[in-house]
Structures are given as C-alpha cells and as structure tokens.
Design a protein around this motif. Structure first.
Motif, mmCIF file in Angstrom:
data_model
loop_
_atom_site.group_PDB
_atom_site.id
_atom_site.type_symbol
_atom_site.label_atom_id
_atom_site.label_comp_id
_atom_site.label_asym_id
_atom_site.label_seq_id
_atom_site.Cartn_x
_atom_site.Cartn_y
_atom_site.Cartn_z
ATOM 1 N N VAL A 133 86.009 14.771 80.392
ATOM 2 C CA VAL A 133 85.475 15.149 78.506
ATOM 3 C C VAL A 133 85.279 15.654 77.086
ATOM 4 N N LEU A 185 83.350 17.228 74.275
ATOM 5 C CA LEU A 185 82.963 16.658 72.540
ATOM 6 C C LEU A 185 82.922 17.903 71.668
ATOM 7 N N ALA A 200 86.451 14.427 69.403
ATOM 8 C CA ALA A 200 86.173 13.797 71.304
ATOM 9 C C ALA A 200 88.315 14.052 72.024
ATOM 10 N N TYR A 211 90.225 6.828 73.928
ATOM 11 C CA TYR A 211 88.917 7.188 73.051
ATOM 12 C C TYR A 211 88.348 5.394 72.940
ATOM 13 N N MET A 270 80.571 5.688 71.164
ATOM 14 C CA MET A 270 80.415 7.217 69.646
ATOM 15 C C MET A 270 78.953 6.858 69.027
ATOM 16 N N ALA A 328 79.155 10.080 74.014
ATOM 17 C CA ALA A 328 80.254 9.386 74.148
ATOM 18 C C ALA A 328 80.165 8.646 75.812
#
Length: 119
Positions: free
Chosen positions: A2, A4, A24, A29, A34, A97
């Motif tokens: 992941v 970000l 992201a 998702y 979040m 996340a």
C-alpha cells in the motif's frame, strides 16, 4: 503493498483554508478505512478524522465543524477540507489506511505533509 501520497499542505494565515488530498495505490481501496492523523512538535500523533469503508465519519473534538473528510472510491483518494484554521492546527498531517478486523488490523501511512497556520 500500500502506497499513500499526501499533497496540499502549506502555510496559511489563521482563519484560512487548506485542502489535503491523499492518493492510495492499492487494490480494493473500498475495503479500507481511511483517516488523517497529525503530529505537532513534542506531541503524540493524534487522529484528526476518519471515514470508514461504509462512509461513516468521525472527527476529533478540536476540529468538529471546521474540517470535513471525504473519499472517492473511483479515484482511490481521500480529502480533508480544513476551514477556519487555527495556529494550533499546525502539524505534520499523515494519511492512514486501515484494513482488517480487530484484533488483526493493518495500518499503512503516508510520508506526511506540513501544515503551518500563522497567527
């Protein structure tokens, strides 16, 4: 994996507005909760706002009525609109996340973006 990436931080006068955005790079998702956290110098990291996979939101008491979190599942983004900014909002803001169910929750973090509010 992941990844970000935050954007939108900067310097603003008290009473002004900023909009943070976090993109992201992740599959599925929409399965992630979040959030934005912030950390001021000498203080612990704290939750600012969260939006869950179902769209529920919660905010720190200090930002209620001033900040709004929103997400776009088609674009894999989460935004934080910050209005009526105060000097005490100065901090590094981190995108977060989270996926899974307690006790097996996995957290991922962005690199952070600086927000500075001058008085």
């Amino acid at each position: 994996q992941v990844h970000l990436m935050e954007s939108g931080g900067g310097l603003v006068q008290a009473g002004g507005s900023l909009r943070l955005s976090c993109a992201a790079s992740v599959n599925f998702y929409s399965n992630y909760d979040m959030a934005y956290y912030r950390q001021a110098p000498g203080k612990q990291r704290e939750l600012v706002a969260r939006i869950t996979r179902t769209g529920s939101t919660n905010y720190a008491d200090s930002v209620k009525g001033r900040f709004t979190i929103s997400r776009d599942n088609a674009k894999n983004t989460v935004d934080l609109q910050m209005n009526s900014l105060k000097p005490e909002d100065t901090a590094v803001y981190y995108c977060n996340a989270r996926v899974g169910y307690a006790p097996s929750l996995y957290n991922y973090w962005g690199q952070g973006t600086q927000v500075t509010v001058s008085s």
